[in-house]
Design a protein around this motif. Structure first.
Motif, PDB file in Angstrom:
ATOM      1  N   TYR A   1       0.709  -1.007  -0.075  1.00 27.85           N
ATOM      2  CA  TYR A   1       0.272  -0.165  -0.074  1.00 27.85           C
ATOM      3  C   TYR A   1       1.150   1.226  -0.131  1.00 27.85           C
ATOM      4  CZ  TYR A   1      -3.923  -2.739   1.101  1.00 27.85           C
ATOM      5  OH  TYR A   1      -5.472  -3.960   0.103  1.00 27.85           O
ATOM      6  N   TYR A   2       0.407   2.167  -0.914  1.00 27.99           N
ATOM      7  CA  TYR A   2       1.182   3.695  -1.310  1.00 27.99           C
ATOM      8  C   TYR A   2       0.900   4.603  -0.320  1.00 27.99           C
ATOM      9  CZ  TYR A   2       4.464   0.899  -3.537  1.00 27.99           C
ATOM     10  OH  TYR A   2       5.468  -0.529  -4.869  1.00 27.99           O
ATOM     11  N   ASP A   3       1.185   5.457   0.122  1.00 34.57           N
ATOM     12  CA  ASP A   3       0.639   6.726   0.617  1.00 34.57           C
ATOM     13  C   ASP A   3       1.954   7.904   0.250  1.00 34.57           C
ATOM     14  OD1 ASP A   3      -1.530   8.469   2.599  1.00 34.57           O
ATOM     15  OD2 ASP A   3      -1.878   6.212   3.385  1.00 34.57           O
ATOM     16  N   THR A   4       1.722   8.819   1.196  1.00 39.58           N
ATOM     17  CA  THR A   4       2.502   9.702   1.625  1.00 39.58           C
ATOM     18  C   THR A   4       3.161   9.926   2.714  1.00 39.58           C
ATOM     19  OG1 THR A   4       0.911  11.238   2.563  1.00 39.58           O
ATOM     20  CG2 THR A   4       0.839  11.230   0.549  1.00 39.58           C
ATOM     21  N   ASP A   5       4.164  10.178   3.568  1.00 40.93           N
ATOM     22  CA  ASP A   5       5.227  10.590   4.571  1.00 40.93           C
ATOM     23  C   ASP A   5       4.140  10.532   6.155  1.00 40.93           C
ATOM     24  OD1 ASP A   5       7.140   9.147   3.375  1.00 40.93           O
ATOM     25  OD2 ASP A   5       8.176  11.283   3.339  1.00 40.93           O
ATOM     26  N   GLN A   6       2.512  11.525   5.606  1.00 38.38           N
ATOM     27  CA  GLN A   6       1.727  11.951   6.135  1.00 38.38           C
ATOM     28  C   GLN A   6       0.995  10.789   6.379  1.00 38.38           C
ATOM     29  OE1 GLN A   6       3.016  14.357   3.940  1.00 38.38           O
ATOM     30  NE2 GLN A   6       5.111  14.654   5.586  1.00 38.38           N
ATOM     31  N   PHE A   7       1.290  10.099   5.433  1.00 37.97           N
ATOM     32  CA  PHE A   7      -0.235   8.907   5.798  1.00 37.97           C
ATOM     33  C   PHE A   7      -1.703   9.602   5.164  1.00 37.97           C
ATOM     34  CE2 PHE A   7       2.869   6.917   8.395  1.00 37.97           C
ATOM     35  CZ  PHE A   7       2.868   5.324   7.907  1.00 37.97           C
ATOM     36  N   THR A   8      -1.440  10.483   4.266  1.00 42.05           N
ATOM     37  CA  THR A   8      -2.652  11.799   3.814  1.00 42.05           C
ATOM     38  C   THR A   8      -4.091  10.675   3.510  1.00 42.05           C
ATOM     39  OG1 THR A   8      -1.105  13.108   3.435  1.00 42.05           O
ATOM     40  CG2 THR A   8      -3.265  13.219   2.574  1.00 42.05           C
ATOM     41  N   LEU A   9      -3.469   9.396   2.666  1.00 39.82           N
ATOM     42  CA  LEU A   9      -4.703   8.828   2.279  1.00 39.82           C
ATOM     43  C   LEU A   9      -5.535   8.146   2.735  1.00 39.82           C
ATOM     44  CD1 LEU A   9      -2.772   7.499  -1.489  1.00 39.82           C
ATOM     45  CD2 LEU A   9      -4.220   9.555  -0.653  1.00 39.82           C
ATOM     46  N   ILE A  10      -5.033   7.577   3.708  1.00 38.98           N
ATOM     47  CA  ILE A  10      -5.466   6.710   4.998  1.00 38.98           C
ATOM     48  C   ILE A  10      -6.208   7.301   5.982  1.00 38.98           C
ATOM     49  CG2 ILE A  10      -3.434   5.767   6.771  1.00 38.98           C
ATOM     50  CD1 ILE A  10      -6.525   3.656   5.080  1.00 38.98           C
ATOM     51  N   ARG A  11      -5.800   8.460   6.512  1.00 35.41           N
ATOM     52  CA  ARG A  11      -6.213   9.819   7.370  1.00 35.41           C
ATOM     53  C   ARG A  11      -7.704   9.776   6.985  1.00 35.41           C
ATOM     54  NH1 ARG A  11      -1.477  13.265   9.099  1.00 35.41           N
ATOM     55  NH2 ARG A  11      -3.539  14.377  10.631  1.00 35.41           N
ATOM     56  N   ALA A  12      -7.462  10.540   5.474  1.00 32.39           N
ATOM     57  CA  ALA A  12      -8.901  10.839   4.938  1.00 32.39           C
ATOM     58  C   ALA A  12      -9.527   9.765   4.846  1.00 32.39           C
ATOM     59  CB  ALA A  12      -8.330  10.998   3.552  1.00 32.39           C
ATOM     60  N   SER A  13      -8.685   8.262   4.851  1.00 33.57           N
ATOM     61  CA  SER A  13     -10.359   7.477   4.085  1.00 33.57           C
ATOM     62  C   SER A  13     -10.953   6.924   5.352  1.00 33.57           C
ATOM     63  CB  SER A  13      -9.269   5.971   3.606  1.00 33.57           C
ATOM     64  OG  SER A  13     -10.553   4.879   3.364  1.00 33.57           O
ATOM     65  N   ILE A  14     -10.240   7.465   6.708  1.00 36.20           N
ATOM     66  CA  ILE A  14     -11.371   6.344   7.706  1.00 36.20           C
ATOM     67  C   ILE A  14     -11.510   7.765   8.804  1.00 36.20           C
ATOM     68  CG2 ILE A  14      -9.226   4.402   8.791  1.00 36.20           C
ATOM     69  CD1 ILE A  14      -7.962   6.756  10.307  1.00 36.20           C
ATOM     70  N   GLU A  15     -12.141   8.798   7.403  1.00 29.62           N
ATOM     71  CA  GLU A  15     -12.695   9.510   8.054  1.00 29.62           C
ATOM     72  C   GLU A  15     -14.348   8.787   6.966  1.00 29.62           C
ATOM     73  OE1 GLU A  15     -12.925  12.043  10.164  1.00 29.62           O
ATOM     74  OE2 GLU A  15     -10.930  11.022  10.381  1.00 29.62           O
ATOM     75  N   LYS A  16     -14.603   8.676   6.528  1.00 26.60           N
ATOM     76  CA  LYS A  16     -15.498   7.964   5.593  1.00 26.60           C
ATOM     77  C   LYS A  16     -15.608   9.179   4.675  1.00 26.60           C
ATOM     78  CE  LYS A  16     -17.199   4.587   9.098  1.00 26.60           C
ATOM     79  NZ  LYS A  16     -16.176   3.231   8.563  1.00 26.60           N
TER      80      LYS A  16
END
Length: 238
Positions: free
Chosen positions: A47-62
């Protein structure tokens, strides 16, 4: 050779089953469905993401719209094995997946320096994605899968994933499928992949066994339970 499907559009529903629920459900599903040709097989993902985990942090906000990038192999690949670079999006409950088959070596060059092995529309879309998000491999997640498809409607699929495991180092698909468990032993993740509405017979079957959908993301759980330590200065260890 069968043509490789590159574009998917479907609904996905997820269920967490204990061992007793799985044993009760599986033979009943087989009255209407049949196993695919692969049997039990292992799927490996980066799984690819930014160093700040931008993608998964946005995703878990639904949010209404979310997207992710991953590299997938079936089993442990060699340099010349086929892997799939996948751009997966979800908008208003519909999942859109677009993927490109590459060799592991080609995928490595593309992800490292942007070198395309051939012209491809989906790679152009991934280029645009990567221009917005400076991503790198952040997690390896593997699991063992059994899949069923509908006898009357092959587009209806049910998958059962067990032994879901992760690691935060050795982030190469050819480094083996080892990792630490994400779920408790005996828990199975079932995913129902639907081209449209769920068949009535399946609704009735799930109701009879008191099976209800849940929100679950393998990468999301991995981030919340493990990778989030990076954001607070902790260490990653699988």
């Amino acid at each position: 050779m069968a043509q490789i499907q590159s574009v998917f559009e479907r609904y996905e529903k997820k269920y967490l089953l204990d061992w007793a629920q799985y044993q009760a459900l599986y033979p009943l599903l087989c009255n209407k469905m049949q196993p695919d040709d692969y049997g039990k097989h292992t799927i490996c993902n980066l799984y690819y993401d930014t160093d700040q985990f931008t993608l998964i942090r946005a995703s878990i906000e639904k949010p209404i719209y979310k997207e992710k990038l991953r590299l997938r192999s079936y089993g442990i690949p060699q340099a010349d094995s086929t892997v799939f670079l996948e751009l997966k999006k979800k908008f208003r409950g519909v999942v859109y997946k677009r993927r490109v088959p590459l060799t592991l070596e080609e995928a490595g060059r593309y992800l490292a320096i942007g070198q395309r092995p051939f012209p491809n529309q989906i790679l152009s879309e991934i280029d645009w994605f990567r221009s917005r998000y400076p991503v790198a491999a952040k997690a390896f997640i593997a699991y063992d899968r059994v899949a069923l498809f509908g006898r009357e409607n092959p587009s209806l699929r049910v998958t059962f994933d067990t032994g879901i495991r992760w690691r935060g180092d050795s982030l190469d698909l050819n480094k083996g499928d080892w990792g630490a468990p994400i779920l408790d032993r005996g828990t199975t993740l079932m995913e129902v992949k639907l081209p449209g509405a769920m068949p009535l017979w399946m609704c009735r079957l799930f109701d009879s066994l008191a099976l209800y959908p849940t929100s679950f993301s393998k990468y999301g759980v991995c981030y919340q339970n493990h990778l989030q330590k990076v954001m607070t200065g902790g260490m990653i260890c699988a």
